[in-house]
Design a protein around this motif. Sequence first.
Motif: not given
Length: 134
Positions: A13-17
């Motif tokens: 989720a952080v990497m997607d953000d």
Amino acid sequence: MEHKKKNDEAVLAVMDDIINTFDEYVVCFSFATEGIAQQGEELAKHSFEKGHRIWIGSDVAKNPKMHARIDTVECIEKCKKDGYFSNELAKSLLSIMYSLWDEVYRHRLAKVTGLDAQYIECPLMGTYAKFGTA
């Protein structure tokens, strides 16, 4: 096993953000550089002598405040596609991306992984783990 799955999902989720944020900046950069090139092309349709200046100001109609100026001939040259202004914006974009990585996303990844941020590395961003250093 369930904890690892949640941890992996949090990291993703952080990497997607970060990817979405960087993509937005690249689109902004693309639009900005296209606009710069178009502005230069419009100026180039007219004849200007060296020494003629373009001024940028605010409230020009009522209470003019001039903020910046540039030689028009120089401006036309610097506005060219893939020219000086676009290059300067590209360097600024890279600085913004690095700052976001170092100040925001590295720490978000540290939080979801339970690691110290100094041990989160991203070679693309020029960061490498500081193992063995105090």
